[in-house]
Design an enzyme around this catalytic site. Structure first.
Site, PDB file in Angstrom:
ATOM      1  CB  ALA A  86      90.963 149.789  89.416  1.00  0.00           C
ATOM      2  N   PRO A 146      88.078 144.710  86.957  1.00  0.00           N
ATOM      3  CG  PRO A 146      88.250 142.549  86.088  1.00  0.00           C
ATOM      4  CD  PRO A 146      88.059 143.982  85.667  1.00  0.00           C
ATOM      5  N   GLY A 147      90.480 144.414  88.333  1.00  0.00           N
ATOM      6  CA  GLY A 147      91.696 144.525  89.119  1.00  0.00           C
ATOM      7  C   GLY A 147      92.897 143.743  88.631  1.00  0.00           C
ATOM      8  N   GLY A 148      92.832 143.142  87.460  1.00  0.00           N
ATOM      9  CA  GLY A 148      93.971 142.361  86.970  1.00  0.00           C
ATOM     10  C   GLY A 148      95.208 143.224  86.750  1.00  0.00           C
ATOM     11  CE  LYS A 149      94.579 145.808  81.097  1.00  0.00           C
ATOM     12  NZ  LYS A 149      93.183 145.379  81.466  1.00  0.00           N
ATOM     13  NE  ARG A 189      83.838 148.061  86.093  1.00  0.00           N
ATOM     14  CZ  ARG A 189      84.302 147.180  85.200  1.00  0.00           C
ATOM     15  NH1 ARG A 189      83.462 146.353  84.612  1.00  0.00           N
ATOM     16  NH2 ARG A 189      85.567 147.132  84.884  1.00  0.00           N
ATOM     17  CG  ASP A 223      92.075 148.571  81.276  1.00  0.00           C
ATOM     18  OD1 ASP A 223      92.048 148.544  80.031  1.00  0.00           O
ATOM     19  OD2 ASP A 223      91.827 147.588  81.980  1.00  0.00           O
ATOM     20  CB  CYS A 282      89.687 145.051  75.333  1.00  0.00           C
ATOM     21  SG  CYS A 282      88.092 145.429  76.051  1.00  0.00           S
TER      22      CYS A 282
END
Lengths: 307, 153
Positions: A114, A116-119, A142, A181, A235
């Protein structure tokens, strides 16, 4: 340093990219900043107007509402509006993955990697901050960034855990949706001004991270209930880490669903073959986001259905 | 609401809403649909959506959002909690303009004319919404914004 310095390792993708000079030029150019307005903070239109007031050069991202593209030199992280949770800055290419999960209020959703938590935040907002969102990250270092993102955006439906995603316990009844992710070689992040990876990843590292990705995907299949949605994202451009990871899944357990990108977002299908290895046929349903098509970073995403 | 290994529902679910109503005039209805939790063996209070269920038997780092480190009246509400739930506060509220809001967010002290209880914790609101928790001493509004936020950018 020339814009394409340090990017020679990306030439290995010549067989699968449509315009290598344009790809390399985009991969070396500064990345526009993108922020989205947080509905948990207040009326979206008011926040949108404030973004334009703070940065008159802000332009809406055509394929996603309440999302704004800012010049690369802009520092929205220094705005009080950011500090108090009005906006979140996220790479544009990564946004679609969070949206594709399609999380709904009241569901049980697991984000295996998860921080840094953007999604994670995208999913919480999609859930209207209702339900259970298991935000997991294996790395202790993290976790603070993840907690800060969730706190700053005012999210209350998340449970943060620090477990190995490969051995994440199956929720009772199974998860409704799972996001993987995955950690990857990050080849799509060359445009970031800080933290972008330009050094060529070693083949040994690529091989070992590919094993982790496969294990995480198997874990996601294990914890998902029948009919659940699993989204896999990286990515990076490497087919070994993308289509190859999907290929390792049992077709009797998961199907790869066709995707329809939103109008304004150009994507390319997953590649059916790499290095003489042919993948399961439905990997073409996955989507590749190349930096020169949308002026973004690089990304790969696939949506799976647990059978 | 079942507990997990690390967190359990706060026995008195009205404790925080009563304090928020008395001190800040926050309508207790804003907390409907949420449950207050406490970390097992500590006084730390958090708030989570009512539908958020920590898994039993799994080590949980945190649930929902932190409310305060220790119970009211001595405990201080976190700025993130106020940002989410205190937009409708009516008592001990201080509204700052752009320049003062920037100073407050930089943890600087701002001069004010005291209102309501004249001292103690306050809800501080800027042009973009609730900034967080302040503390009034005399005619000074001290910033209780976490130091770590200075490094957010």
């Amino acid at each position: 340093m020339t814009p394409t310095a340090g990017l020679d390792h990306l030439r290995r993708y010549a067989p699968i990219v449509d315009d290598m000079p344009a790809f390399l030029a985009a991969a070396g150019a500064p990345l526009p900043r993108v922020v989205w307005s947080n509905p948990l903070h207040g009326p979206l239109d008011r926040t949108d107007a404030r973004i334009v007031e703070l940065c008159p050069e802000a332009r809406p991202v055509g394929w996603r509402p309440h999302t704004w593209r800012l010049p690369p030199e802009t520092l929205p992280g220094r705005w009080p509006l950011h500090t108090i949770g009005g906006i979140y800055g996220q790479e544009e290419a990564a946004l679609w993955a969070g949206d594709l999960v399609g999380a709904r209020p009241g569901e049980r959703v697991v984000d295996l990697c998860a921080s840094p938590g953007g999604k994670t935040a995208q999913m919480a907002i999609s859930m209207a901050d209702r339900g259970t969102l298991m935000a997991n990250d294996r790395m202790m270092g993290r976790i603070p960034a993840l907690r800060r993102t969730l706190d700053r955006l005012g999210i209350t439906c998340a449970v943060v855990t620090r477990l190995d995603g490969v051995h994440f316990p199956r929720p009772e009844g199974g998860a409704d949706r799972v996001l993987v992710d995955a950690p990857c070689t990050c080849e799509g992040t060359t445009r970031k001004s800080a933290g972008g990876r330009r050094a060529a990843p070693g083949e040994g590292y690529r091989h070992s991270i590919a094993q982790v990705q496969r294990a995480l995907l198997r874990s996601a299949v294990r914890i998902a209930r029948p009919g659940a949605t699993i989204v896999y994202a990286t990515c990076t451009y490497a087919p070994e880490e993308n289509e190859g990871a999907l290929d390792a899944l049992d077709p009797s357990e998961v199907a790869i669903e066709p995707l329809t990108p939103p109008p304004g977002l150009k994507t390319c299908p997953g590649v059916p073959e790499w290095g003489g290895v042919y993948f399961r046929p439905d990997v073409v349903h996955a989507a590749r986001i190349w930096p020169h098509h949308n002026d973004t970073g690089g990304f790969f995403v696939a949506r799976l259905r647990r059978l | 609401m079942p507990a997990c290994a690390d967190f359990e529902p706060l026995p008195d679910q009205g404790l925080v809403p009563r304090y928020c109503a008395e001190r800040f005039g926050i309508d207790p209805a804003v907390f409907a649909g949420h449950v207050f939790w406490r970390r097992a063996g500590s006084r730390l209070i958090r708030i989570a959506d009512r539908g958020c269920r920590p898994p039993p038997g799994v080590g949980v780092d945190s649930i929902g959002m932190q409310v305060m480190r220790r119970p009211p009246p001595r405990g201080k509400l976190t700025s993130v909690f106020l940002q989410r739930f205190a937009a409708g506060a009516t008592r001990n509220v201080y509204r700052l303009g752009d320049a003062e809001a920037l100073r407050f967010m930089a943890r600087e002290t701002v001069s004010i004319t005291p209102v309501d209880d004249a001292s103690g914790y306050a809800v501080v609101i800027g042009p973009d919404g609730v900034l967080g928790c302040g503390r009034v001493v005399g005619e000074q509004l001290h910033s209780e914004i976490p130091r770590a936020w200075l490094h957010d950018a």
